[in-house]
Design a protein around this motif. Structure first.
Motif, short mmCIF file in Angstrom:
data_model
loop_
_atom_site.label_atom_id
_atom_site.label_comp_id
_atom_site.label_asym_id
_atom_site.label_seq_id
_atom_site.Cartn_x
_atom_site.Cartn_y
_atom_site.Cartn_z
N ARG A 1 12.74 69.06 46.25
CA ARG A 1 12.98 67.64 46.49
C ARG A 1 13.68 66.98 45.29
N ASP A 2 13.25 67.34 44.07
CA ASP A 2 13.91 66.79 42.88
C ASP A 2 15.34 67.29 42.76
N ALA A 3 15.59 68.53 43.19
CA ALA A 3 16.96 69.04 43.17
C ALA A 3 17.85 68.26 44.12
N LEU A 4 17.30 67.84 45.27
CA LEU A 4 18.07 67.00 46.17
C LEU A 4 18.45 65.68 45.51
N LEU A 5 17.49 65.07 44.82
CA LEU A 5 17.76 63.80 44.15
C LEU A 5 18.82 63.96 43.06
N ASP A 6 18.68 64.98 42.25
CA ASP A 6 19.60 65.16 41.13
C ASP A 6 21.00 65.51 41.60
N ASN A 7 21.13 66.12 42.77
CA ASN A 7 22.45 66.46 43.30
C ASN A 7 23.06 65.34 44.13
#
Length: 226
Positions: free
Chosen positions: A124-130
């Motif tokens: 989920r954090d990877a989605l936000l950062d991308n």
């Protein structure tokens, strides 16, 4: 002749006849002078190209070598450049370290269930950062529907089964969840330029969400919404 010792004595005024010596050759002989060695002409004085330096003062410090003088001249500029670079790179390093510590805490959680939930939070954090929009109140299924690709659907189902399932989660399930999460994160980064990957790595969106801070205060994942 009257003398003081003998009185009057007889003195013959005529001298004794002596033979006259033969007359010698009176021709003057030339005087031979010794040969003199003529000294060589004086050598021309050599002109010294460099004047002899004066005697150094014994109390004066020794002269520094050229490389040391050059180093001392360049050192202040180098320190200034390094200082500016440190000010620029320090925030980036801090962000990368925080994200690495967050991932390490999630993957090394003592409970297998917490490791499964941590793997989902990592995705989920990877989605936000991308750059993908993820609502703070969205459930795992809602995030999976909005996420690109099909990997999010399997991750959300496995995470929900681990949190709300009747059986306990074993270590094999947690490891499988993390392997799937790493593959899904790599899929998010595929096709992006190096600059876009760098911006995602130093993005603060996942850190500002606050979910990982709240996760530090919980020991399990049963409070997660379905």
């Amino acid at each position: 002749m009257d003398t003081a010792e003998y009185g009057w004595v007889l003195l013959d005024p005529n001298p004794v006849v002596r033979e006259i010596p033969e007359e010698s050759d009176q021709t003057p002989q030339p005087v031979t002078r010794p040969e003199t060695i003529v000294p060589p002409p004086p050598a021309e004085p050599q002109v010294q190209e460099q004047q002899t330096p004066p005697q150094a003062d014994p109390d004066a410090p020794p002269a520094r070598p050229f490389w040391l003088q050059l180093l001392l001249a360049v050192l202040p500029w180098a320190l200034g450049v390094l200082g500016v670079a440190a000010l620029v790179l320090l925030p980036i390093v801090v962000v990368l370290v925080l994200k690495r510590l967050r991932r390490r805490r999630r993957r090394r959680a003592p409970a297998a269930r917490a490791r499964v939930v941590g793997a989902w939070d990592e995705y989920r954090d990877a989605l936000l950062d991308n750059g993908h929009a993820v609502a703070a109140t969205a459930t795992r299924r809602e995030v999976a529907v909005a996420a690109p690709g099909d990997a999010a659907t399997g991750l959300s189902a496995l995470a929900d089964r681990a949190v709300f399932g009747p059986s306990d989660v074993d270590d094999r399930t947690a490891d499988r969840m993390w392997d799937a999460t790493d593959a899904a994160v790599a899929e998010l980064r595929s096709g992006r330029t190096r600059r876009e990957r760098f911006r995602a790595a130093v993005s603060l969106r996942s850190l500002r969400s606050g979910r990982w801070v709240r996760r530090l205060r919980t020991s399990g994942g049963r409070s997660e919404r379905r």
